[in-house]
Design a protein around this motif. Sequence first.
Motif, mmCIF file in Angstrom:
data_model
loop_
_atom_site.group_PDB
_atom_site.id
_atom_site.type_symbol
_atom_site.label_atom_id
_atom_site.label_comp_id
_atom_site.label_asym_id
_atom_site.label_seq_id
_atom_site.Cartn_x
_atom_site.Cartn_y
_atom_site.Cartn_z
ATOM 1 N N LEU A 44 15.125 99.171 48.859
ATOM 2 C CA LEU A 44 15.624 97.794 48.901
ATOM 3 C C LEU A 44 15.220 97.118 50.204
ATOM 4 N N LEU A 45 15.367 97.821 51.322
ATOM 5 C CA LEU A 45 15.025 97.242 52.619
ATOM 6 C C LEU A 45 13.543 96.911 52.694
ATOM 7 N N HIS A 46 12.700 97.711 52.033
ATOM 8 C CA HIS A 46 11.267 97.436 51.997
ATOM 9 C C HIS A 46 10.985 96.072 51.369
ATOM 10 N N ASN A 47 11.857 95.644 50.453
ATOM 11 C CA ASN A 47 11.728 94.327 49.834
ATOM 12 C C ASN A 47 12.698 93.322 50.430
ATOM 13 N N ARG A 48 13.180 93.604 51.659
ATOM 14 C CA ARG A 48 14.044 92.706 52.423
ATOM 15 C C ARG A 48 15.337 92.400 51.657
ATOM 16 N N ILE A 49 15.942 93.445 51.140
ATOM 17 C CA ILE A 49 17.220 93.330 50.438
ATOM 18 C C ILE A 49 18.241 94.209 51.160
ATOM 19 N N VAL A 50 19.370 93.608 51.532
ATOM 20 C CA VAL A 50 20.483 94.332 52.141
ATOM 21 C C VAL A 50 21.640 94.298 51.149
ATOM 22 N N LEU A 96 14.869 94.047 60.006
ATOM 23 C CA LEU A 96 14.223 92.927 59.322
ATOM 24 C C LEU A 96 13.700 91.899 60.326
ATOM 25 N N GLN A 97 14.446 91.700 61.415
ATOM 26 C CA GLN A 97 13.982 90.808 62.469
ATOM 27 C C GLN A 97 12.721 91.356 63.118
ATOM 28 N N PHE A 98 12.693 92.676 63.336
ATOM 29 C CA PHE A 98 11.526 93.308 63.955
ATOM 30 C C PHE A 98 10.318 93.267 63.022
ATOM 31 N N GLU A 99 10.557 93.472 61.723
ATOM 32 C CA GLU A 99 9.448 93.515 60.776
ATOM 33 C C GLU A 99 8.799 92.145 60.618
ATOM 34 N N SER A 100 9.600 91.117 60.435
ATOM 35 C CA SER A 100 9.076 89.755 60.310
ATOM 36 C C SER A 100 10.199 88.767 60.587
ATOM 37 N N ALA A 101 10.008 87.958 61.600
ATOM 38 C CA ALA A 101 11.023 86.961 61.954
ATOM 39 C C ALA A 101 10.896 85.693 61.118
ATOM 40 N N GLU A 102 9.861 85.611 60.298
ATOM 41 C CA GLU A 102 9.619 84.397 59.521
ATOM 42 C C GLU A 102 10.083 84.527 58.068
ATOM 43 N N LYS A 103 10.096 85.724 57.530
ATOM 44 C CA LYS A 103 10.472 85.913 56.124
ATOM 45 C C LYS A 103 11.991 85.965 55.979
ATOM 46 N N HIS A 104 12.494 85.381 54.909
ATOM 47 C CA HIS A 104 13.929 85.438 54.649
ATOM 48 C C HIS A 104 14.285 86.795 54.041
ATOM 49 N N TYR A 105 15.563 87.046 53.901
ATOM 50 C CA TYR A 105 16.030 88.281 53.269
ATOM 51 C C TYR A 105 17.221 87.959 52.374
#
Length: 266
Positions: free
Chosen positions: A74-80, A101-110
């Motif tokens: 889930l986290l791989h697809n930015r799901i918490v 998620l902030q470290f991976e990409s600060a621009e993509k939503h989750y």
Amino acid sequence: LELDRHRTMGVTAAAAVAALVASCAGVAPARQPLVAPRGAASASRVRTMMVSSGASANFDGARIGPPPDLPSLLLHNRIVYLGTGLVPQVTELIVAQLLYLQFESAEKHYYMYINSPGTASQDGMSGFETDAFAIADTMRYIKPEAHTICLGMAYGTAAMLLATGAKGKRACLPNSVIVLHQPRSRTQGQASDIALRAKEVLYNRRVLAQMLAERTTSGRTTEQVLVDMSRTKYLTAQDCVEYGIVDRVLETTTELPAVPTFLDKL
């Protein structure tokens, strides 16, 4: 015969001779490097070795190795996913996921899916309101935009986390139940300790009401939210929209977020 046996196991002739000589001399044979497997039996042995060692690879297009755990997928697809009560162990995991998620990409939503009784439940399990405050502060601290979705229930502090999502990006499913109530606490000890704990609970109640009032879109003040929280207040999905905790009710699959892609990569 010994050479033929080694050949059927996929070992080179030189390695077989060395093993045979060593066995005759009573010396343990030197470790030989693995040779590419030949035949179905060899492929089965290699597959067994890789699975037992925890490795992950492909063999003839098939995935070999143990599957990753579901939270990681889930986290791989930015799901918490918050699917239990808010206790310190859960808070630690959620905050760590948000920081990742902030470290991976600060621009993509989750997306944050919520099905939680908050910090207090009828079965006696309870946490501290500061656990919910830590998650909410982290959600507002990191740059990625939070899309919050309630499924099932969001009680007390969990309702506040639902409202903490980006305005216009908060939703709930049709049969969700959102509940507003005061913080609950149990304490014992000296009278002065009980008084200090009661003071802290009252302070947390006001902070919770203030955070809800700031995030609702109905224009409610902190005092109005405190009045609503004075007794347990149940809200249906549509009531939650009118209250301003969420922005819409997801009625059809076309309104749902994008389908996760991790299943295609297994």
